[in-house]
Structures are given as structure tokens and as C-alpha cells.
Write an enzyme that holds these catalytic residues in place. Sequence first.
Site, PDB file in Angstrom:
ATOM      1  CB  SER A 480      45.093  74.873  18.855  1.00 37.68           C
ATOM      2  OG  SER A 480      45.937  75.986  19.036  1.00 37.68           O
ATOM      3  CG  ASP A 532      41.134  78.794  24.859  1.00 44.00           C
ATOM      4  OD1 ASP A 532      42.252  79.327  24.905  1.00 44.00           O
ATOM      5  OD2 ASP A 532      40.846  77.883  24.066  1.00 44.00           O
TER       6      ASP A 532
END
Length: 768
Positions: A480, A532
Amino acid sequence: MPGLVVFNRRWSIGSDDLPVPAMILVFLNSVWVIALVSMVIEVHMTDGWRGDCSGGFLWYPIMTIGLLALLTVNDVFIAVQSAKGGVFDKKARHNIPVLLYIRTALLVVETIWACSGCVLLNWKLRTSQCDSSDLVYTLLCVVVGSNMVVIFFTLLTLYMSFDSAGRTFTKFQNLQQNSADNSTSSEPTLSVETRQEILSRKLRDLHEEKWTSRVTAGFCCAALRKPSDKAVFNKIAILLADYFDNLDVVLSDFIAGMFLLRKQQKSAHADTVQQPTNDIYQYLSGMAISPRTKFLTLKDENMQSEFTCMLHFAEYALAAYGYQGQYFFYPAKACCRINICGRCRGCPSRQDERILVGDNCCQCQYAAITTCSPLSSEDDFIYGNYENKPNFPSYFVCLDHTYKKVVLCIRGTLSIRDALIDLQGDSTKLDDIHPSWKGHRGMVAAADNIFAELTEHQILESAFDRCPTSGYSLLVTGHSLGAGVAPIISFRLREKYPHLYCYAFSPPGGLLSLDAMNESREFTTSIVVGKDIIPRLGLPQLEYFRSDILSLLENSSTPKWRIFTSTLPLLGRCLEYQNTADLPISRSQNYSPFFTRTLSSTHEPMFMPGRVLHIVKNYPREKPKGSPLYQAVWADNSSFDTIIVSPSMLEDHLPNNVLEAMQKVVENHGPKKPEKMLSEEERRATLRCGDGEVISTGTDLSWEYTCQMEATVAFGNSIEEDFKSNSLQMLLNEEAKPPTQSLSAPLASEEDLLSVQHSTYSISSQKG
């Protein structure tokens, strides 16, 4: 719909947001009316009104019944009117302002009446005319108390829907309307244009001030009080103001638009698959599967070794979240996974303190990293910084003897200060690396801070000095936020460590400009799972996402309440609404006074770093709701330019799910796929030119099939030669397209997947 305008002010709520609140009030008022009527009848039948407590009370419940009846009737009208028309169909709900004016007057009367009831009940109790156990007294107390609670929540709703720029917005809209109506007038319009410019500037300033106060209040726990921190808040506020407040829509409109967009995307994918003029036969996790799709093969030893290496370092990226992440991702197993016994500073058996800045007294971060990562020994931990300062994400450095790597692992978003880095989404130049390259502003600043500390304390040099043998190289990884910082800091470290490599797990999409992204492909591999949303997030993607949502809302005639209720399990089939596949999507609609300005300032496209390995989910048709099978596909960086709305768009981003998906790619294989090779005669029977003659080629080409469905598709299709590009292109005939077209894609198999250099469907060339 656009913000509701009442009392000459725009509010942050739409006129079609009222059906549910109004029906809740109708239900509550109806219950109270029934209870009060029953009480009046019961007490009247028993002559109870002549008692000391009930005496003099008859007028109050009767008046309360009348007031509640008026409120109920008004709320019913509000619910009915608010449920009419589509989201942008304001004319269908033109009576809402009048009904709200009446409801406001009744609210004032209700408040006064409830307060008088409190005073009356308190007086009856103090003068000993009533006992607290009296049924009439108790029931009236419940009704009055409930009214006070409803009034409180009504006032709270008004406060939350208050828009500080609402009055200026209404003035600006009225001025625009008057200017349009008087456009044919011969009078000079300079004064009108000047007033518009003044109101426009004032409105922008109010929007930015509003978002600045919201950001400051939302991140109050971050303890950022320096002037530079305030500048960060202002930049974030400007981005949010440009994105949201330049549009005359409310939050519920966006949510409803996301439901419409999800249905439209699914319908568009299904229609694309059914079209006979393309070779796409399925979408997996939003990715089009075609003859050019390159599936990762574990048959190739080098690729299998590389994927196993990725899986190994994904465990470091997960361990970087420390003990907070372990308790969040594995709440039932965290206590067993993290061994903190004997680590407290007061424990006599406490081990020597390692260099981990910002850890607590029990060394929980150190315990989580060393026990949940693939470290061979605690002695391999070199350094870590978990102070979590502004623009400074947490990270650690360690040795990995399995692959002979010095690991620099950067933690993802876990704190409010980490989120502030993510929100600084505009681009900035990487002048010290390359004058034309650009990167995510917040992550560039974070990479600079980590690089400065590594250089100042010579942490990496110390790590290489502790390597037991030669041949160790640097590996940078993260998830991330860490996956965004890792490639940027790798650019700076490559000069000293040319053999550096970077694994970025679920990196943000708006990270690097095109030139920087192409350069990062030499040393970076990004891993993305499913749908995602983070790898698809960037300022251009968000602008298109907003435009698509507003276009669907503009062209949809479905009421908002039906859009929401259609998602419920029991009501979804009964409340089918308009087919969104037929709705046009236009990105040039003028939904606000500033929408044209917003579209003209579209940001430069930014991309995720390196080569992209997309792990897609394949749900077998016989078990559509069962566990999916996972396949790894090489994807292009530009294929993540659209945000896909899905329930798993956030779930697929979690690091534990990324690790689990990678493990399933290795562990769970699809069924063995039969192979079939067409003979030369059969092949020539399927290869036809436009006039129906057989193509004459210098080589004998034969189709290779990895499953029966591929052979079926090939037998029923005609292929014509594109002489300009000297390539063959498959064209599917609608009549011959097999019914198995919507079945699953060929499943990844260690024995049968094609090599990464070839697509799933390949044409092999054989000399005749």
C-alpha cells in the site's frame, strides 16, 4: 439530487433523501398515537380522569394526539413526494420545500409542546399529585421523552446537513439564471459578470475553508501544529474542494451512482463478451481475457522461483504492520502469533534491546516483526523506526539469508499520519532523479525523509557489513503506502546499489509519470489482487469516476430509494430498476457552475510502478458462490485506468488477503486441460480471406489448444489476415459462438499453463 434549497440556502442533503427518515417518523408517531388513544379510552372507561394524578391531564394527551396526527400526515406527504422521480429530476419533487416549511413550523410547535409537557409532568410530581408508578404518568413521560429524543436527532441532522457556503451558492445560481434569462437584453452585462466573478471567488474560498476545517478536525489526533503541517492541510482541502464542492450533488447521490455504475460495468462486460467482433470471452476481476492475455506459468522454473520469492517477501510486508496489524488482520490468532513473553522492561529475562525507535515498553513491534516475518534469527534485525512522524512512514531493515538480501521494508497505511501522506495526491517533480519525472507528492516526501535517515546513520552500510558472506543485494518492499514509497526510494538507492530490486504489493495507481514508470520496470514488480481499488486510484481516474457517476445519475429515471433497496437480499429481485447498460455515459455534462473548469484541468496520468502481476479470481460456473480459483496474469500498467465498483474493492487490498491469494496461486491448481492440435487441412478450413479463399502463407500454422472450449471456439470461427500489420486476428461469428462462451477462463495449472512469453491462445509456426 442537487442540494436541497430551502430558506434561501443550499443544504448538504437532497430532496430524495427524505423517504426513509419520514417513514421512520411516521412509524414512531403512529405508535405513539395508538398508545395515547388506547390510554385515553382505557382511563375514560374506568373514570380514571377524576383522580388526583389524572385530573387535569385529559387535555394534554388529546392535544398531543392531534399534534402527532398532523405530523404523521405531513411526514407521509414528504415521504411520497420525496420518492418520486430520478435523482436529477427536481420537477417531480417541487412540492418538497413547501412541505418542509410546514414541517419546520410543526417542529417548533412540537418542541414547545414537549417542553410544556416536561414542565407539567414535573409540576405534578413535585406537588405530590402523581406517583412515578402511575400508569398515566409513566406513559406520558415516555411519549414526552421520546418526542424530545426525536427533536434532538432532527436538530442534529439539520446541523450535519448545514452548508456554510449554501447561501452564497444560492445567490450565485440565481445570478446565473437571471443572467441567462436577460442574455437577449441590450443592457450592459459587465456588472452582472463582475458580480458572478466575485461570488465565484467567494464560493471557492468558502469551500476551501470548509474542507480545511474538516481535515483539521478529522486529523486532530495527528498533533500537527507546525506551519508546514497547516500547508499540508490546505493542499488536501483544495483537492477535496475541487473534487466535491464544485458539484451540486450530495453524498447519497455519489453512493447511489456507485450502485448504478457497478451494474453498468457488469452489463457492459457481459455485452462485450457477447459481441461477435472481438476476441474477449470473459472478464476476470475486471480484466479482459483474450488471446493476447499472458498467464503466469509455474511450469517455467525461473518464473516459479521468482513467484516463490515474491511470496516470501510478501510476508515481510505483512509483518511490517506490527502488532496492531496482527491484531487487526488475525484477531483470533494474534496472541499466539506474537510472542512478547519476557520482553517488558521490568522482566528480568528481557533480552537485549534492539535498535527499534518508537517501540513501546514491551517491545510489541519488535516481537511482531521478528515472529511474523521469515527472519531466521532475531540477530538479523538491523534497525527500525516506528515513531510515525509526519511524512515519515514506519520501516525496518533486516537480513534475509534465504535469498541473500538486505531487506528494506516500508509499512503501509495504519495511522492518521500515514493517511495524510496518501491524501497528498497531486504530483511533484523528481528533479534530483530526473527533471521530467513526476511522482505522488506525499510519497515523494516520505521517500526523501527515509532516504535522509538511511544516509545519515549509514544503516544500509551497517547491514551489508553484517552479512555473513558476499553476494548479498538490496531488496526494497512494502504494501500500500509502503509499495508507493518503495519504488521512489529505489530510484535514489540504485546509484549505490545497482543490483537492487523492488516488490510493490498493492501499490497506489497515481504514483509515477509515464517515463518514470517505464524506467521502474527494470527493477520493480507490482502485485495486484482482484478488484483492489488502490492500484486504480489516481486523480485522472477519480475525475472519470466522478463523471461516469454523474452521467448515469443524469440519465437514470430510477428513484434513489429504489436504487438502494434493490441491493437488499430480499427486495433486490422485487425492485428491479432501469437497465443501466442502456444509459449513455458522457463526460461533458455541466453538473455545476465549475464543472467545465474541473474537466479542463484534468491531471497528468500517473501509473503504478514496474511490471504488473495481476492475481485474478475465477469463480467456476458450477459453484459461482464458492471459493474462487486464483490465477496470475501479466497486465499492462494502463489497464488499471478505471475504478471497478465491487464489494471486494477494499477487501482485496488488505495485506493478509494479498498473501493468501498468492499462496493459493501456488497451492490450488485448476483441472488438467486437454490439448488438441489442428491438422493442416483443418487449419486451412478455418483460415479464410474476405472472399472465402484459403489464405496462402509461407509457413504451416497450427492452433494449439489448452482446453476443449478453445478448440470449440476455433472450429466455429473464421480468421482473416490483416496484411497491413502482417498479423492474424480472430473474428468470432455470432452464429457459431458456442454456449460455453461465458464459462470460466482456462485455469492456471503448474503442468499445463503456457510460458509467460506466449499468450493463453497461441499460434505455433511449423515449417512444412
